[in-house]
Design a protein around this motif. Structure first.
Motif, PDB file in Angstrom:
ATOM      1  N   TRP A 101       0.847  -1.190   0.000  1.00 56.11           N
ATOM      2  CA  TRP A 101       0.000   0.000   0.000  1.00 56.11           C
ATOM      3  C   TRP A 101       0.886   1.245   0.000  1.00 56.11           C
ATOM      4  O   TRP A 101       1.806   1.355   0.815  1.00 56.11           O
ATOM      5  N   LEU A 102       0.584   2.186  -0.875  1.00 58.60           N
ATOM      6  CA  LEU A 102       1.267   3.478  -0.913  1.00 58.60           C
ATOM      7  C   LEU A 102       0.271   4.551  -0.482  1.00 58.60           C
ATOM      8  O   LEU A 102      -0.806   4.673  -1.075  1.00 58.60           O
ATOM      9  N   ILE A 103       0.629   5.331   0.516  1.00 58.57           N
ATOM     10  CA  ILE A 103      -0.286   6.317   1.085  1.00 58.57           C
ATOM     11  C   ILE A 103       0.309   7.714   0.990  1.00 58.57           C
ATOM     12  O   ILE A 103       1.441   7.939   1.402  1.00 58.57           O
ATOM     13  N   ASP A 104      -0.459   8.635   0.442  1.00 58.03           N
ATOM     14  CA  ASP A 104      -0.129  10.055   0.569  1.00 58.03           C
ATOM     15  C   ASP A 104      -1.293  10.692   1.306  1.00 58.03           C
ATOM     16  O   ASP A 104      -2.360  10.929   0.712  1.00 58.03           O
ATOM     17  N   PRO A 105      -1.140  10.941   2.611  1.00 54.78           N
ATOM     18  CA  PRO A 105      -2.279  11.396   3.427  1.00 54.78           C
ATOM     19  C   PRO A 105      -2.761  12.795   3.102  1.00 54.78           C
ATOM     20  O   PRO A 105      -3.891  13.150   3.450  1.00 54.78           O
ATOM     21  N   LEU A 106      -1.918  13.587   2.440  1.00 55.82           N
ATOM     22  CA  LEU A 106      -2.335  14.929   2.030  1.00 55.82           C
ATOM     23  C   LEU A 106      -1.410  15.385   0.900  1.00 55.82           C
ATOM     24  O   LEU A 106      -0.334  15.925   1.146  1.00 55.82           O
ATOM     25  N   ASP A 107      -1.829  15.148  -0.325  1.00 55.40           N
ATOM     26  CA  ASP A 107      -1.044  15.554  -1.484  1.00 55.40           C
ATOM     27  C   ASP A 107      -1.392  17.006  -1.806  1.00 55.40           C
ATOM     28  O   ASP A 107      -2.534  17.311  -2.147  1.00 55.40           O
ATOM     29  N   GLY A 108      -0.403  17.878  -1.686  1.00 57.42           N
ATOM     30  CA  GLY A 108      -0.655  19.301  -1.855  1.00 57.42           C
ATOM     31  C   GLY A 108      -0.661  20.016  -0.515  1.00 57.42           C
ATOM     32  O   GLY A 108      -1.403  20.986  -0.316  1.00 57.42           O
ATOM     33  N   THR A 109       0.190  19.547   0.404  1.00 63.73           N
ATOM     34  CA  THR A 109       0.221  20.150   1.739  1.00 63.73           C
ATOM     35  C   THR A 109       0.558  21.630   1.692  1.00 63.73           C
ATOM     36  O   THR A 109       0.010  22.436   2.462  1.00 63.73           O
TER      37      THR A 109
END
Length: 277
Positions: A101-109
């Protein structure tokens, strides 16, 4: 030379059913947890009191990144304790598994931190190094994008279709660059070259949203310049489900490709480009 990787022989039906079952549960889980994380992000938008610098390239991280990540990480771990996970802030969970699993919890921080409503949450599932499921959520507008290996790409249940513009020079393209690129001379020259040869060149600093816009047909193409692997992987799945190709071009072919009436939808540049002046 072609390298063949041989796996143990498993009955086709049984192996297929196992993968399908995992994908079904994984998609239901991903859609649920990404909305849970999205609620936190939505409620916190424009309410930040603390933004912390991260790394040497101008990135930032907020408490919202960590909370969104915690929600997604814990739910996936509970449902699939043996699966490998790699997330933007926590890194790798130490598991070795065919499923990753690849997670980006907030893309565009960076956008989120200054009150610019251009950001998303992204979850990608890999099976044996191939992306098989992608879920992206825009919490402010409640857009849920889902792309799976066997079912195509959808936004809020509506099937997506890329733009088939033949005259690409009259279109809008997205630009995605790696964190380490910054304003290097070659990158700047290339951006200027593109800027005058297309109707518009878009830089959102939220790559997953640009892949979604491409899948919807809102933009006509994407150029990736020394982009990180995770960004490429997410885009690969969305393009593949639309029957389109992501081309990796050598320097000598780049200028010709940009100036020709081509129907390519993404070009990935993996090393510095010579001056386009």
């Amino acid at each position: 030379m072609i390298l063949y990787i041989l796996y143990p022989v498993i009955p086709t039906v049984e192996r297929s059913e196992t993968i399908e079952q995992t994908l079904y549960v994984a998609q239901m889980l991903a859609e649920k947890v990404i909305r849970m994380a999205g609620q936190v992000v939505r409620d916190s938008f424009d309410q930040l009191t603390c933004v912390v610098q991260k790394g040497s390239y101008g990135d930032v991280v907020t408490a919202v990144d960590y909370e969104s990540e915690r929600i997604i990480w814990e739910e996936i771990t509970e449902a699939f304790p043996n699966h490998a996970i790699h997330s933007e802030e926590r890194g790798h969970n130490g598991q070795s598994n065919d499923w990753l699993w690849l997670i980006d919890p907030l893309d565009g921080t960076n956008n989120f931190a200054i009150g610019l409503p251009v950001f998303s949450i992204s979850i990608t599932l890999m099976y044996r190094a191939e992306p098989v499921l992608g879920v992206i959520y825009e919490p402010l507008v409640d857009r849920l994008y889902v792309a799976s290996k066997r079912k195509g790409a959808y936004c809020n249940g509506i099937k997506l279709a890329v733009n088939k513009r033949e005259d690409l020079q009259k279109g809008t393209i997205g630009w995605i660059q790696g964190h380490q690129v910054q304003n290097g001379k070659k990158a700047v020259n290339l951006r200027q070259h593109l800027d005058v040869r297309f109707k518009r060149m878009m830089r959102l600093w939220a790559p997953t949203l640009q892949w979604c816009m491409l899948a919807k047909g809102d933009i006509d193409g994407i150029i990736l310049y020394n982009s990180e692997g995770a960004i490429y992987i997410r885009g690969y799945l969305w393009l593949k489900k639309q029957g389109r190709s992501l081309w990796i071009l050598k320097e000598s072919f780049l200028r010709k490709a940009i100036l020709s009436p081509i129907s390519l939808h993404a070009i990935r540049i993996t090393k510095p480009i010579c001056s386009t002046s």
